[in-house]
Design a protein around this motif. Structure first.
Motif, short mmCIF file in Angstrom:
data_model
loop_
_atom_site.label_atom_id
_atom_site.label_comp_id
_atom_site.label_asym_id
_atom_site.label_seq_id
_atom_site.Cartn_x
_atom_site.Cartn_y
_atom_site.Cartn_z
N GLU A 37 24.90 -15.68 -16.61
CA GLU A 37 23.50 -15.40 -16.91
C GLU A 37 22.59 -15.73 -15.73
N SER A 38 22.85 -16.84 -15.05
CA SER A 38 22.01 -17.22 -13.91
C SER A 38 22.16 -16.23 -12.76
N MET A 39 23.39 -15.72 -12.56
CA MET A 39 23.62 -14.72 -11.52
C MET A 39 22.87 -13.43 -11.83
N HIS A 40 22.90 -13.02 -13.09
CA HIS A 40 22.18 -11.81 -13.49
C HIS A 40 20.68 -11.98 -13.31
N LEU A 41 20.17 -13.17 -13.60
CA LEU A 41 18.75 -13.43 -13.41
C LEU A 41 18.37 -13.34 -11.94
N THR A 42 19.24 -13.85 -11.07
CA THR A 42 19.00 -13.74 -9.63
C THR A 42 18.98 -12.29 -9.18
N MET A 43 19.89 -11.48 -9.72
CA MET A 43 19.93 -10.07 -9.36
C MET A 43 18.66 -9.34 -9.80
N ILE A 44 18.13 -9.74 -10.96
CA ILE A 44 16.87 -9.13 -11.44
C ILE A 44 15.74 -9.48 -10.49
N PHE A 45 15.69 -10.75 -10.04
CA PHE A 45 14.65 -11.16 -9.09
C PHE A 45 14.79 -10.43 -7.76
N VAL A 46 16.04 -10.21 -7.33
CA VAL A 46 16.27 -9.46 -6.09
C VAL A 46 15.75 -8.03 -6.22
N LEU A 47 16.01 -7.40 -7.37
CA LEU A 47 15.55 -6.04 -7.59
C LEU A 47 14.02 -5.96 -7.63
N ILE A 48 13.39 -6.90 -8.35
CA ILE A 48 11.93 -6.91 -8.43
C ILE A 48 11.33 -7.17 -7.05
N GLY A 49 11.90 -8.10 -6.32
CA GLY A 49 11.41 -8.38 -4.97
C GLY A 49 11.56 -7.18 -4.04
N SER A 50 12.68 -6.48 -4.16
CA SER A 50 12.89 -5.29 -3.33
C SER A 50 11.86 -4.21 -3.64
N LEU A 51 11.55 -4.02 -4.93
CA LEU A 51 10.55 -3.03 -5.31
C LEU A 51 9.18 -3.38 -4.77
N VAL A 52 8.80 -4.66 -4.86
CA VAL A 52 7.48 -5.10 -4.38
C VAL A 52 7.39 -4.94 -2.86
N VAL A 53 8.40 -5.42 -2.15
CA VAL A 53 8.39 -5.33 -0.68
C VAL A 53 8.38 -3.86 -0.23
N ALA A 54 9.20 -3.03 -0.90
CA ALA A 54 9.25 -1.61 -0.53
C ALA A 54 7.91 -0.93 -0.76
N GLN A 55 7.24 -1.28 -1.87
CA GLN A 55 5.93 -0.67 -2.15
C GLN A 55 4.92 -1.04 -1.07
N ILE A 56 4.94 -2.30 -0.64
CA ILE A 56 4.01 -2.74 0.41
C ILE A 56 4.31 -2.02 1.72
N ILE A 57 5.59 -1.96 2.09
CA ILE A 57 5.97 -1.31 3.35
C ILE A 57 5.60 0.17 3.34
N VAL A 58 5.92 0.85 2.23
CA VAL A 58 5.64 2.28 2.15
C VAL A 58 4.14 2.56 2.22
N SER A 59 3.34 1.77 1.49
CA SER A 59 1.89 2.00 1.49
C SER A 59 1.28 1.74 2.86
N GLN A 60 1.74 0.68 3.55
CA GLN A 60 1.23 0.39 4.89
C GLN A 60 1.67 1.45 5.90
N TRP A 61 2.92 1.87 5.79
CA TRP A 61 3.43 2.91 6.68
C TRP A 61 2.64 4.20 6.50
N LYS A 62 2.36 4.54 5.24
CA LYS A 62 1.61 5.77 4.95
C LYS A 62 0.20 5.70 5.51
N GLN A 63 -0.43 4.53 5.46
CA GLN A 63 -1.79 4.40 5.96
C GLN A 63 -1.86 4.39 7.48
N ARG A 64 -0.89 3.75 8.13
CA ARG A 64 -0.96 3.56 9.57
C ARG A 64 -0.31 4.67 10.37
N HIS A 65 0.80 5.22 9.88
CA HIS A 65 1.52 6.27 10.61
C HIS A 65 1.94 7.36 9.62
N TYR A 66 0.95 8.12 9.18
CA TYR A 66 1.22 9.08 8.10
C TYR A 66 2.21 10.17 8.54
#
Length: 316
Positions: A37-66
């Motif tokens: 269960e603890s391993m699965h919880l860590t995987m969920i946090f990794v997925l959520i973190g990846s989505l958040v980081v990707a959203q920030i990177i994509v939005s900044q990339w789109k604004q700065r180098h469209y």
């Protein structure tokens, strides 16, 4: 079906019924992941973190180098689905993808030739405008079939609801996918053609004098004035007083996502241009296509990154 009901221990896997095999596989999966269960919880946090980081990177990339962002997104949308289709053996999609790629590749090649033929811009815009219309029709057809299935209309034809739903989802996906990809490729081609034809630079400064009876997009003569009804197409005049062929300015504004005048870069009021109420849903459909870029191009990359992080951390 109760997946937790005990199985007959005297039966081998090959002797089990399909329902018993499903229950057996379900129990094996639970046994394999028991205590993790603890391993699965860590995987969920990794997925959520990846989505958040990707959203920030994509939005900044789109604004700065469209430009680089749009090219990367277009290449990802073009390649990722067919790679997954080859892996899974989805022959139908591969065939449609090959047809689309062959025709669109020819159009891109013609738009990249220098010196460019005078008929090339019009040919390119007509192709993408046709692709846009076709994707609209296919997507709407899939939506209608889905609604009819939910209303049980399929029973009048003696068809199973699964068959109709499969057809509806396939049409919806094809319409959204090829419509979105067509818009992105049209945007790429429109920039190359407009610069090559010489009416303006990438900075927006005109480099050629525009004749009063010439379309600023394709460079061909205007056959009718903006006050006359054309046989094949009409002539549109923007608030900045520049005039264009109907197909050219529609392709520029709707398909190519260009809401500025091709010559002077003035903002285009689409509501003033399209007075026919049947044309306005195209604009809404064009906005609807934007969200699929994340699903098709970026989400698989985010999931792949999350899987790589899980592998590096030793998570299963």
């Amino acid at each position: 079906m109760d997946l937790h009901r005990p199985l007959d221990g005297n039966k081998s896997y090959n002797d089990m019924t399909p329902e018993e095999k499903l229950r057996y596989d379900h129990m094996q999966m639970h046994e394999k992941h028991k205590g993790h269960e603890s391993m699965h919880l860590t995987m969920i946090f990794v997925l959520i973190g990846s989505l958040v980081v990707a959203q920030i990177i994509v939005s900044q990339w789109k604004q700065r180098h469209y430009r680089s962002y749009s090219v990367f997104t277009m290449v990802a949308m073009w390649s990722i689905p067919v790679i997954l289709s080859v892996k899974e053996g989805w022959i139908r999609f591969i065939m449609f993808w090959l047809i689309f790629t062959s025709c669109t590749g020819l159009v891109i090649w013609k738009s990249s030739l220098k010196p460019m033929s005078a008929s090339t811009p019009r040919l390119v815009y007509k192709w993408f405008y046709f692709l846009y219309k076709a994707s609209c029709c296919i997507g709407v057809f899939g939506y209608i079939v889905m609604i009819l299935t939910l209303m049980s209309v399929n029973t009048f034809f003696g068809s199973k609801p699964q068959v109709w739903l499969d057809l509806a989802l396939m049409c919806l996906f094809y319409g959204l996918y090829f419509g979105t990809l067509g818009r992105d490729v049209a945007d790429y081609c429109s920039d190359k053609m407009a610069t090559s034809i010489g009416y303006y630079t990438r900075e927006g400064m005109p480099t050629r004098h525009l004749e009063s009876n010439v379309c600023a997009v394709c460079g061909n003569e205007l056959l009718v004035s903006e006050h006359e009804e054309g046989v094949i197409e009409n002539t549109y005049k923007l608030p900045c007083s520049h005039v264009f062929h109907e197909f050219c300015i529609r392709g520029w504004c709707i398909v190519g996502k260009k809401q500025t005048c091709p010559y002077c870069k003035e903002k285009v009021d689409l509501k003033m241009m399209f007075t026919n109420p049947w044309d306005r849903p195209q604009l809404l459909f064009g906005q609807l296509l934007d969200w699929i870029r994340w699903v098709v191009a970026w989400q698989p990359l985010v999931l792949f990154f999350a899987q790589a992080v899980n592998w590096l951390l030793g998570l299963e």
